[in-house]
Design an enzyme around this catalytic site. Structure first.
Site, mmCIF file in Angstrom:
data_model
loop_
_atom_site.group_PDB
_atom_site.id
_atom_site.type_symbol
_atom_site.label_atom_id
_atom_site.label_comp_id
_atom_site.label_asym_id
_atom_site.label_seq_id
_atom_site.Cartn_x
_atom_site.Cartn_y
_atom_site.Cartn_z
ATOM 1 N N GLY A 81 -25.338 -29.309 -16.211
ATOM 2 C CA GLY A 81 -26.628 -29.963 -15.994
ATOM 3 C C GLY A 81 -27.723 -29.302 -16.803
ATOM 4 O O GLY A 81 -27.452 -28.445 -17.661
ATOM 5 N N ASP A 133 -25.255 -35.225 -9.487
ATOM 6 C CA ASP A 133 -26.628 -35.617 -9.105
ATOM 7 C C ASP A 133 -27.229 -36.744 -9.944
ATOM 8 O O ASP A 133 -28.184 -37.376 -9.535
ATOM 9 C CB ASP A 133 -27.565 -34.405 -9.208
ATOM 10 N N ARG A 158 -29.553 -32.758 -5.064
ATOM 11 C CA ARG A 158 -30.567 -31.746 -5.396
ATOM 12 C C ARG A 158 -31.966 -32.316 -5.162
ATOM 13 O O ARG A 158 -32.279 -32.665 -4.048
ATOM 14 C CB ARG A 158 -30.374 -31.253 -6.831
ATOM 15 N N GLU A 192 -30.586 -34.880 0.385
ATOM 16 C CA GLU A 192 -30.815 -33.484 0.816
ATOM 17 C C GLU A 192 -32.163 -32.947 0.319
ATOM 18 O O GLU A 192 -32.735 -32.046 0.928
ATOM 19 C CB GLU A 192 -29.682 -32.585 0.341
HETATM 20 O O1 F6P Z 1 -25.834 -29.990 -8.613
HETATM 21 C C1 F6P Z 1 -24.775 -30.404 -7.825
HETATM 22 C C2 F6P Z 1 -24.989 -29.999 -6.394
HETATM 23 O O2 F6P Z 1 -23.860 -30.424 -5.640
HETATM 24 C C3 F6P Z 1 -26.284 -30.509 -5.757
HETATM 25 O O3 F6P Z 1 -26.196 -31.829 -5.310
HETATM 26 C C4 F6P Z 1 -26.452 -29.525 -4.645
HETATM 27 O O4 F6P Z 1 -27.823 -29.418 -4.299
HETATM 28 C C5 F6P Z 1 -25.958 -28.237 -5.246
HETATM 29 O O5 F6P Z 1 -25.083 -28.598 -6.298
HETATM 30 C C6 F6P Z 1 -25.204 -27.349 -4.288
HETATM 31 O O6 F6P Z 1 -24.881 -26.194 -4.970
HETATM 32 P P1 F6P Z 1 -23.882 -25.098 -4.436
HETATM 33 O O7 F6P Z 1 -22.494 -25.653 -4.571
HETATM 34 O O8 F6P Z 1 -24.107 -23.932 -5.323
HETATM 35 O O9 F6P Z 1 -24.220 -24.877 -3.007
#
Ligand code: F6P
Length: 322
Positions: free
Chosen positions: A102, A128, A172, A223
């Site tokens: 990303g 995302d 995100r 979220e």
């Molecule tokens: O960027 C992908 C994502 O799954 C987001 O949707 C989410 O906020 C974040 O990564 C969660 O990250 P981690 O797996 O580090 O908790």
């Protein structure tokens, strides 16, 4: 260009393997050696690298996750970390780097390019869909379909018990997953960071729907950078309306699983496009797809510019959800 490297960085996304496979096959077809860098920038700094060939990427197109592993490296955010990464690239004779990830991963890669001269091409891989310069990111479609299946299942039980459910999806700071799974799953309400509906307004909308005969409802909640935020929202709505609420947080479920056809095809196209771009000496670009055509965007636009929700889709949700 004789040798390139490929890595996956940030949150894994279904379709990353299809992308690795495509890049490896395009590189070998073009007589370029391609090395896989394990665990994203962490593996690069730690010299965790191995060579890839057509056979090492056989039978992975249908797999979720990433065979290379991934990470969110804090060391790579420092100049010292990137210097270490550059010496490893030099040691292996890697002249070009494909980064599947990303905007955060692209920012790091871009700094590495500016500081060391290594050529980089980014490929948007994240569930995302929050990357400017591409209509869709690799993994988004699979995540939407996962959320959709969950909403369908929740609807069965919501209807049976006549309940009000809050289904929280990832994304995100954006509402792309919530919007598409909300439309596809027939959610009654949508809570996304791009809009400012609060518990009071949501409660009165729900009260109105229930007074008009609705017996159960699903609120799709993004979220919004605060995993679990739907719990507080549901509590407040419960207090205001007196309706019993239930919350289902889908979380990392949405990141796994076999990629959809749409994700595999997008990933395959972008993997090949990225290799071709490096072979043509290009650098500092992100390979995306706009209106079904490959499009290269200056990589800095991926973090400098913001992709907005499709307003027509948003309007559609407004019409359907009442
Ligand atoms: O960027 C992908 C994502 O799954 C987001 O949707 C989410 O906020 C974040 O990564 C969660 O990250 P981690 O797996 O580090 O908790």
């Amino acid at each position: 260009m004789k040798r390139i490297g490929i890595l996956t960085s940030g949150g894994d996304a279904p379709g990353m393997n299809a992308c690795i496979r495509a890049a490896v096959r395009a590189a070998t077809a073009g007589d370029i050696e391609i090395l896989g860098i394990n665990r994203g920038y962490s593996g690069l700094i730690e010299n965790d690298i191995h060579s890839l060939d057509r056979r090492t990427v056989a039978n992975i197109i249908h797999l979720g996750g990433t065979i290379l592993g991934t990470s969110r490296s804090t060391e790579f955010r420092t100049r010292e970390g990137r210097n270490k990464a550059f010496s490893v690239l030099e040691e292996h004779g890697i002249e070009g780097l494909i980064i599947i990830g990303g905007e955060g991963s692209f920012l790091g890669g871009s700094l590495l390019q500016d500081e060391s001269g290594v050529k980089i091409i980014g490929i948007p891989g994240t569930i995302d869909n929050d990357v400017y310069g591409t209509d869709l990111t690799i993994g988004f479609d699979t995540a939407v379909n996962c959320a959709l299946e969950a909403i369908d299942r929740i609807r069965d039980t919501a209807l049976s018990h006549q309940r009000l459910f809050f289904v929280e999806v990832m994304g995100r700071h954006t509402g792309f997953i919530a919007l598409e799974s909300g439309i596809g799953g027939g959610a009654e309400e949508l809570i996304i960071p791009e809009e400012s509906m609060n518990a009071e307004e949501l409660s009165s909308r729900l009260q109105r729907s229930f007074s008009l005969g609705k017996k159960s409802a699903i609120v799709a909640v993004a979220e919004a950078g605060r995993p679990g935020n739907s719990v507080d929202l549901a509590k407040e709505v419960e207090q205001r309306t007196g309706f019993e609420t239930k919350v289902c947080i889908l979380g990392h479920l949405q990141r796994g699983g076999s990629p959809t056809a749409r994700d595999r095809i997008l990933a395959s196209k972008l993997g090949v496009a990225a290799v071709n771009a490096l072979m043509q000496g290009k650098s500092g670009l992100m390979a995306g797809e706009i209106k079904q055509k490959i499009a290269f965007t200056p990589i800095q636009e991926s973090w400098e510019r913001q992709k907005s929700l499709d307003s027509e889709l948003r309007d559609l949700m407004g019409v359907l959800c009442d």
